[in-house]
Enzyme design. Sequence first.
Site, mmCIF file in Angstrom:
data_model
loop_
_atom_site.group_PDB
_atom_site.id
_atom_site.type_symbol
_atom_site.label_atom_id
_atom_site.label_comp_id
_atom_site.label_asym_id
_atom_site.label_seq_id
_atom_site.Cartn_x
_atom_site.Cartn_y
_atom_site.Cartn_z
ATOM 1 N N GLY A 51 0.777 -1.235 0.000
ATOM 2 C CA GLY A 51 0.000 0.000 0.000
ATOM 3 C C GLY A 51 0.809 1.286 0.000
ATOM 4 C CD GLN A 52 4.742 1.510 2.343
ATOM 5 O OE1 GLN A 52 4.431 0.343 2.195
ATOM 6 N NE2 GLN A 52 4.686 2.134 3.497
ATOM 7 C CD GLU A 53 2.153 8.643 -3.117
ATOM 8 O OE1 GLU A 53 1.257 8.724 -2.255
ATOM 9 O OE2 GLU A 53 2.100 9.176 -4.237
ATOM 10 C CG LEU A 71 4.572 -0.255 -3.388
ATOM 11 C CD1 LEU A 71 4.501 -1.191 -2.187
ATOM 12 C CD2 LEU A 71 5.487 -0.850 -4.447
#
Lengths: 375, 179
Positions: free
Chosen positions: B69-71, B73
Amino acid sequence: MAKEKYKKALLELLRREGNDVCADCDAPDPDWASHTLGVFICLNCSGIHRNIPHVSKVKSVRLDEWDNVQVELMASSGNSMSKAKYESKIPPFYYKPTFSDCLLLREQWIRAKYERKEFIYIEKQEPYSAGYREGFLWKRGRDNGQFLSRKFVLSEREGALKYYNKNDAKEPKAIMKIEHLNATFQPAKIGNPHGLQITYLKDNSTRNIFVYHEDGKEMVDWFNAIRAARFHYLQVAFPGASDLDLVPKLSRNYLKEGYMEKTGPKQTEGFKKRWFTMDDRRLMYFKDPLDAFARGEVFIGSKENSYKVLEGLPPSIQGNHWQHGITIVTPDRKFLFACETESDQLEWIAAFQKVISRPMLPQEYAVEAHFKHKP
Amino acid sequence: MGLIFAKLWSLFCNQEHKVIIVGLDNAGKTTILYQFLMNEVVHTSPTIGSNVEEIVVKNTHFLMWDIGGQESLRSSWNTYYSNTEFIILVVDSIDRERLSIIKEELYRMLAHEDLRKAAVLIFANKQDMKGCMSAAEISKYLTLSSIKDHPWHIQSCCALTGEGLCQGLEWMTSRIGVR
């Protein structure tokens, strides 16, 4: 663009001294960060940090978007400054884990540092630095393998760790002298994430007990309390020694553990699978990894005393066994082992080489003599 | 004839349903996936890339993709969209600040051609935390009632205890009957 500018600034910061290894476990090249604490950390430690959201919020240097305030904070803080603050009062005996240690140790270290601030406020170290500790631990039964709650008392004054089978028992079930005590976390072997193996010497044989506490902090406090007791004992035993000399002696992790096959002294007996533990110069083997006592213990001396480790088995050896042999030569006899895989064999040989290539200390001659006079 | 029918029936029943688990970083996606699989809490680190597991609920097979869920990604979520039947959107109910980002991501997904037929399950996770938002509050903020072209359901849960997760899965299996 601002985004690119921030990323560049962060990558620049990563090259600063101190920021090139994880602030918590020393793993090289961290590329995550806590933007509330201002430290650069590795991916694994970021997984621990994000479970403590009221203290630490993490971001990836490469995968997340940063804003000006956060980058400024990272620039004005960093790993060296954070260490000066959060690690200013670590007692010398306290175990500082690194990336190869188990999750429990790494998590409690991070919580102790930033959440409980134990190394800023000395009074918070009392649970492991007071010289006395008592409480209940789940202890694995020697014969039935069931974990039962037992009272443990660690007393530096008495120089022993004791445990009691009944709450109101006058006599302890066992008295373990601090002199010979060791503690090592073995979560996989014990089957509990907080599993601790405690060993002591009973009639010159190694006795294993396996314990855990549901609360991670309690378990790690016990571990550090044992280390503290050993530290204070060794300070008395070796008055001239520096902290740096004593700290590596407080507790030992095993050089290697795992299954090998072995044959008997005649070398004609069939090969049997056994669990082996290499604890410094003591090689022990067990039928079950969680046995209370070893089936046998072998002292591994140094090459100066004609101890040797050789790859392979003598050509005369017959029978079914794993393919990757090891021969250990001691002054008394040869021990023949077989490993399942080549990589296992190489790791065992490396572990044996490590102690064999190290000259023996005077105390170790005494230990060797004890082995020889064992019935 | 009966045999052929039975074969077709079993083929239909054992068909795998593709699920993607999305949400912002540290929402609890991986923890939920492994709660589904093992009924256990595993220790997780941020997911770089994805985890995939097959989850079987009452003879229904789900292939669940848990995506980081990282920016940066998030822009690659769409590579997982094709043939997706269910979207599980995991929301950290304590993270009020970023609810607007979640809203943006949600409506961007719903507008995507490949997700035209997908149903959406929203987990309002971390209900054990003090001061968290309720499922109703989150529903209101995300204006879920305005979604007409996708079946949706919001379920409060706590991934650490497993509370609410089964109810979410039940809704998903009930949707399969509807098709």
